[in-house]
Design an enzyme around this catalytic site. Structure first.
Site, PDB file in Angstrom:
ATOM      1  N   ARG B 119      -9.496 -17.370   2.818  1.00  0.00           N
ATOM      2  CA  ARG B 119      -8.391 -16.417   3.026  1.00  0.00           C
ATOM      3  C   ARG B 119      -7.092 -16.829   2.344  1.00  0.00           C
ATOM      4  O   ARG B 119      -6.007 -16.387   2.731  1.00  0.00           O
ATOM      5  CB  ARG B 119      -8.131 -16.162   4.515  1.00  0.00           C
ATOM      6  CG  ARG B 119      -9.328 -15.575   5.252  1.00  0.00           C
ATOM      7  CD  ARG B 119      -8.913 -14.934   6.565  1.00  0.00           C
ATOM      8  NE  ARG B 119     -10.068 -14.449   7.291  1.00  0.00           N
ATOM      9  CZ  ARG B 119     -10.720 -15.161   8.215  1.00  0.00           C
ATOM     10  NH1 ARG B 119     -10.298 -16.360   8.546  1.00  0.00           N
ATOM     11  NH2 ARG B 119     -11.760 -14.643   8.824  1.00  0.00           N
ATOM     12  N   ARG B 239       7.064  -1.258 -10.704  1.00  0.00           N
ATOM     13  CA  ARG B 239       6.196  -2.186 -11.434  1.00  0.00           C
ATOM     14  C   ARG B 239       5.178  -1.490 -12.325  1.00  0.00           C
ATOM     15  O   ARG B 239       4.713  -2.065 -13.319  1.00  0.00           O
ATOM     16  CB  ARG B 239       5.476  -3.114 -10.444  1.00  0.00           C
ATOM     17  CG  ARG B 239       4.637  -4.156 -11.125  1.00  0.00           C
ATOM     18  CD  ARG B 239       4.203  -5.261 -10.185  1.00  0.00           C
ATOM     19  NE  ARG B 239       3.375  -6.217 -10.886  1.00  0.00           N
ATOM     20  CZ  ARG B 239       3.034  -7.416 -10.423  1.00  0.00           C
ATOM     21  NH1 ARG B 239       3.456  -7.785  -9.240  1.00  0.00           N
ATOM     22  NH2 ARG B 239       2.291  -8.220 -11.123  1.00  0.00           N
ATOM     23  N   HIS B 246      -1.444   0.819 -21.169  1.00  0.00           N
ATOM     24  CA  HIS B 246      -2.641   0.288 -20.518  1.00  0.00           C
ATOM     25  C   HIS B 246      -3.631   1.376 -20.106  1.00  0.00           C
ATOM     26  O   HIS B 246      -4.818   1.098 -19.978  1.00  0.00           O
ATOM     27  CB  HIS B 246      -2.263  -0.555 -19.296  1.00  0.00           C
ATOM     28  CG  HIS B 246      -1.725  -1.913 -19.658  1.00  0.00           C
ATOM     29  ND1 HIS B 246      -0.581  -2.087 -20.409  1.00  0.00           N
ATOM     30  CD2 HIS B 246      -2.177  -3.178 -19.388  1.00  0.00           C
ATOM     31  CE1 HIS B 246      -0.339  -3.396 -20.557  1.00  0.00           C
ATOM     32  NE2 HIS B 246      -1.291  -4.070 -19.960  1.00  0.00           N
TER      33      HIS B 246
END
Lengths: 377, 377
Positions: B119, B239, B246
């Site tokens: 984790r 962001r 892309h």
């Protein structure tokens, strides 16, 4: 009942606890969800899938269901991969929301799928076992197992809501109820002596699934867990106390093969073993150790551990996630209602193992703790 | 050069940029790390593995190295699984620290291993390609690919440090330098027109790997990326502009098969395509579109896209992570130095494809943009 709130780094989320809550799950769905993905297993989907889909119908959002095989042995990277395949084939986007309908296996795995699909999408927990309702669905621990250890691959990733319907426990096999009650007892042992004593006084009603008694117990466990998770979301300190009984318990699960004993059964036995070790190291009284053992028996769980061989025991415990620098760290009880995390001298661990391991039947599949028609298994 | 700092929800971390930084990486290792795990590929480990291990020797912490196969096609769940196997077999605990030594493939995959091992454990980025230095090592985007899409399985998980040694670029193949420069240009296009113009003026020195020119470009890119990541760690808004080029680029990579074109080459071509679409939708001037195309050519990257067939193009773009409710969202340029994220009418996307797709050689493996002895490939 007012919802319990869990505070996290990313805001807070509610735990709704009510009989019949399943019919109102739509209230928890985020408004801007594009599509809803129910992840469940064949048994739970058969029992509650249609009710859930009906409860979601008014939202007019596309819903689809992914069924994965039932059982701890399927909480694997392979099963996870089949979930990814389905979600990508369906072109689910980042605003899709996963609904985890099932016990701890489903919740952990669906939660980890949500944590990692396109770097994280939202998910809702709809736990259908007692263990998941009082423990695994709350707090954002998600994971899958690895052949070398339980829950070794995972993430801390919080759900947007937890919806607990007490009625669904009516279809839970007795053995699963007992396993869930082990985690209930655990909260009393680590944090709340009065609650532990309440459990001692109400154990018959708990085992019989009395609705009011269960509702109180579930709510109290969720409150206690929410406090701990809010204080230490990523288990850098306090939160480790929630693992009382789990270091021994994980060794039992791994040693016998995952799924041979239920997680809660292994934890129950681990509670007794942790109490015995606490007696040796921290002076927990013989009377208190006996109370732990008696309550574990009363809920129908094993209090004698399987004989894995000492080397195997130590090896499996060594692999526990609380291990640091090769040193196994145990959650221990200075008294009932208080917990600490620390290492223990090897000889005391060896003594504990020799006193708690016995010649017992490993196969618990025939165990019945109460008379009921069990279908959710 | 003073480190650049990235602020995140879990605190801040430094980016150290210097020639010879590899010799000082020990300064970035957390004091309480129990063991260090270098994850690299055979080529990069052969070039820089020993230097790194030597730089770590004085810490007196156990170091071991996991070598995974080189290339985008190995950035997979299967390879990730081999990393988990090794780490669990070695009984690495939660205080172990991963050092990702390599390009974007290594950084993304080692970062995702760190995000999900028990984790989450800590990791350090030591990027050895230009693309990784200016882009992928900063900001905590970790992932592996899936047959149905690039970077589809991953997490936002920040490193504890990024250590950038400009000297290692001397062994980078020319084609990789060009691909990295595509991301450099991207920062100018989305955020900083003056930097774009500086790139136009200094393109010859950049392609020739002039150390001072490169150091400035890398630092400026890291500053710009740090600002964006600090403002929007998990890509809920701003962001997304970092993904200029892309959406088209990912379609090229997926359509040709990952690794046929380098990520940066596909992005470079995607920058041109995004500029063309920006002209149609937002009025980006023909002169500015031509400047984008000219600079993409000047760094040695392709400006004509492969012919995947219109349906394939749309299908691959549909699978992009920015898609919401079935609608493809593009990063577009109202002007050089400004970016927005929005949907685009299908006919304009079709026009863009028909104007930017051409009859070109798909195989770029023979491409050389400058004369050098290239060994890091």
């Amino acid at each position: 009942m007012a919802p319990v709130h869990v505070a996290t780094s990313a805001g807070q989320y509610p735990i709704h606890i009510a009989p019949g809550r399943l019919q109102h799950v739509a209230d928890s769905v985020p408004a801007n969800a594009t599509r809803l993905v129910i992840i469940s297993n064949p048994v739970v989907d058969g029992l509650y899938g249609n009710a859930l889909r009906q409860a979601l119908a008014d939202l007019n959002k596309p819903v689809f269901t992914i069924i994965v095989p039932d059982g701890e042995s399927f909480k694997s990277l392979d099963t996870l991969n089949t979930i990814y395949d389905r979600m990508l084939s369906e072109k689910l986007d980042r605003r899709a929301v996963i609904l985890a309908l099932g016990g701890g296996v489903i919740g952990d795995m669906a939660g980890f799928a949500a944590a990692t699909y396109m770097r994280g999408i939202r998910y809702m927990q709809i736990p259908t076992t007692l263990l998941a309702q009082v423990d695994s669905s709350v707090g954002g621990k998600t994971a899958v197992n690895h052949p070398l250890g339980k829950n070794m691959i995972g993430a801390f990733y919080q759900p947007v809501s937890v919806d607990i319907d007490i009625h669904v426990l009516r279809t839970l096999p007795a053995r699963e109820v007992s396993a869930g009650l082990a985690e209930v007892i655990k909260y009393g042992l680590i944090l709340d002596r009065a609650f532990f004593e309440w459990c001692e006084s109400n154990v018959a009603q708990l085992v019989a699934l009395d609705a009011d008694t269960l509702a109180y117990a579930i709510a109290r466990c969720c409150e206690l867990k929410a406090q701990v998770v809010s204080a230490d979301e990523k288990e850098t300190g306090l939160r480790a106390i929630l693992n009382l009984g789990h270091t021994f318990g994980h060794a039992i699960e791994a040693g016998l093969g995952f799924g041979t004993w239920l997680h809660g059964e292994a934890v129950a036995c681990g509670l007794v073993q942790a109490a015995v070790l606490s007696g040796k190291l921290l002076g927990l009284s013989a009377a208190d150790i006996e109370r732990v053992r008696a309550l574990v028996r009363a809920i129908g769980c094993p209090d004698i551990a399987p004989d894995l061989g000492e080397d195997s025991w130590l090896d499996f415990m060594q692999g526990d996630k609380k291990t640091e620098g090769g040193e196994i760290r145990y959650v221990l009880l200075p008294a009932i209602g208080q917990a600490v995390v620390q290492a223990a001298p090897l000889n005391l661990v060896q003594e504990t193992l020799s006193e708690t391991v016995g010649d017992i039947a490993i196969d618990r599949s025939a165990v019945q703790t109460r008379d009921m028609t069990a279908t959710q298994a």
